[in-house]
Design a protein around this motif. Sequence first.
Motif, PDB file in Angstrom:
ATOM      1  N   GLY A  45       0.824  -1.201   0.000  1.00 14.40           N
ATOM      2  CA  GLY A  45       0.000   0.000   0.000  1.00 14.40           C
ATOM      3  C   GLY A  45       0.859   1.252   0.000  1.00 14.40           C
ATOM      4  N   SER A  46       0.268   2.349   0.360  1.00 11.97           N
ATOM      5  CA  SER A  46       0.987   3.636   0.365  1.00 11.97           C
ATOM      6  C   SER A  46       0.525   4.464   1.537  1.00 11.97           C
ATOM      7  N   LEU A  47       1.442   5.310   2.024  1.00 12.69           N
ATOM      8  CA  LEU A  47       1.122   6.206   3.133  1.00 12.69           C
ATOM      9  C   LEU A  47       0.612   7.531   2.563  1.00 12.69           C
ATOM     10  N   THR A  48      -0.620   7.850   2.856  1.00 10.24           N
ATOM     11  CA  THR A  48      -1.232   9.081   2.342  1.00 10.24           C
ATOM     12  C   THR A  48      -1.713   9.939   3.508  1.00 10.24           C
ATOM     13  N   PRO A  49      -1.640  11.220   3.359  1.00  6.57           N
ATOM     14  CA  PRO A  49      -0.999  11.947   2.229  1.00  6.57           C
ATOM     15  C   PRO A  49       0.513  11.882   2.343  1.00  6.57           C
ATOM     16  N   GLU A  50       1.169  11.684   1.222  1.00  3.12           N
ATOM     17  CA  GLU A  50       2.609  11.437   1.205  1.00  3.12           C
ATOM     18  C   GLU A  50       3.394  12.617   1.752  1.00  3.12           C
ATOM     19  N   TYR A  51       2.951  13.804   1.432  1.00  5.31           N
ATOM     20  CA  TYR A  51       3.706  14.978   1.894  1.00  5.31           C
ATOM     21  C   TYR A  51       3.707  15.075   3.413  1.00  5.31           C
ATOM     22  N   TYR A  52       2.620  14.626   4.051  1.00  6.07           N
ATOM     23  CA  TYR A  52       2.532  14.679   5.507  1.00  6.07           C
ATOM     24  C   TYR A  52       3.580  13.776   6.140  1.00  6.07           C
ATOM     25  N   TYR A  53       3.700  12.540   5.623  1.00  9.07           N
ATOM     26  CA  TYR A  53       4.671  11.605   6.188  1.00  9.07           C
ATOM     27  C   TYR A  53       6.101  12.023   5.865  1.00  9.07           C
ATOM     28  N   ARG A  54       6.332  12.622   4.698  1.00  7.28           N
ATOM     29  CA  ARG A  54       7.679  13.062   4.357  1.00  7.28           C
ATOM     30  C   ARG A  54       8.139  14.180   5.274  1.00  7.28           C
ATOM     31  N   THR A  56       6.646  15.150   8.417  1.00  3.12           N
ATOM     32  CA  THR A  56       6.563  14.900   9.864  1.00  3.12           C
ATOM     33  C   THR A  56       7.112  13.544  10.280  1.00  3.12           C
ATOM     34  N   HIS A  57       7.059  12.539   9.404  1.00  3.94           N
ATOM     35  CA  HIS A  57       7.523  11.188   9.753  1.00  3.94           C
ATOM     36  C   HIS A  57       8.375  10.650   8.616  1.00  3.94           C
ATOM     37  N   ASN A  58       9.444  11.342   8.314  1.00  2.00           N
ATOM     38  CA  ASN A  58      10.259  10.985   7.162  1.00  2.00           C
ATOM     39  C   ASN A  58      10.915   9.616   7.326  1.00  2.00           C
ATOM     40  N   ASN A  59      11.478   9.342   8.483  1.00  2.00           N
ATOM     41  CA  ASN A  59      12.139   8.049   8.717  1.00  2.00           C
ATOM     42  C   ASN A  59      11.137   6.896   8.638  1.00  2.00           C
ATOM     43  N   TYR A  60      10.011   7.124   9.222  1.00  2.00           N
ATOM     44  CA  TYR A  60       8.983   6.075   9.173  1.00  2.00           C
ATOM     45  C   TYR A  60       8.531   5.848   7.736  1.00  2.00           C
ATOM     46  N   TRP A  61       8.407   6.930   6.998  1.00  2.00           N
ATOM     47  CA  TRP A  61       7.965   6.811   5.597  1.00  2.00           C
ATOM     48  C   TRP A  61       8.977   6.037   4.752  1.00  2.00           C
ATOM     49  N   LYS A  62      10.285   6.235   5.022  1.00  2.00           N
ATOM     50  CA  LYS A  62      11.322   5.552   4.269  1.00  2.00           C
ATOM     51  C   LYS A  62      11.391   4.063   4.614  1.00  2.00           C
TER      52      LYS A  62
END
Length: 244
Positions: A45-54, A56-62
């Motif tokens: 799947g994908s984490l949405t909205p992507e900009y939010y995770y990038r 505020t939660h960049n490490n988690y998103w990666k």
Amino acid sequence: MKKQLSFLVLMLMLGTAININAQSITYNYDASKKEQITVMELGAGSLTPEYYYRITHNNYWKNAKDRRSVKNDLRVAANTASLPQVEYADSIEADLESRAKVEAANIIDREIDMAWITEGSKLEKRLMIFKNNINVLNGKTNNEEITTWQDLGKTYDFAIKTIRKAYMPNSERQKQYLAIMDEIIQSNDNLLLRVKFLTTKNQADKLVNTLARFQHRVDENAKAGYNRWRESAMNASGVKKVKP
């Protein structure tokens, strides 16, 4: 006072509106939360909205879908651990289906009396012979004894009806039928012995009564014989008989 009353009315109307609105709301899931849970559980799947995770939660998103992630190892371990449970559940289902088939066969075997087809006519014939032999006792013994034999016949009737209505396998049902038949045969043999005894006894009683009514005429026969001998002797000597 009027202000307080107006305030209470306003609050009551507001509460009613909120209640009506709450009851009309249906369940609508949050797509972003759904995607996050999908990533956490399946690694897809994908984490949405992507900009939010990038932001505020960049490490988690990666690292959320990284194969080297600890979460991915945990997901694989959980999936591996669940496989035996699936096999175990399948085995339980197979056992239940097998048991259901066995019980279905047992129900058919217990509710359909197949043993009566083979043993019923023979059992009824033996019981009818026994009852007919009871009727032979009429006039040979008292009513109390006849009633006792008749009650025994009714007992066999009740036993047969009970076995026919019972919930049991046909093998056990046939065994019970044969046991009842053996008892009927044994009781019938005892009844025949009793009939023969009473018949012989009645014949003996009639003979005794006849002999008791028979009048013995030994004395009369002896006197008549003596007179005949005397007359023949006197005739031979020429002596005439003097009449009194």
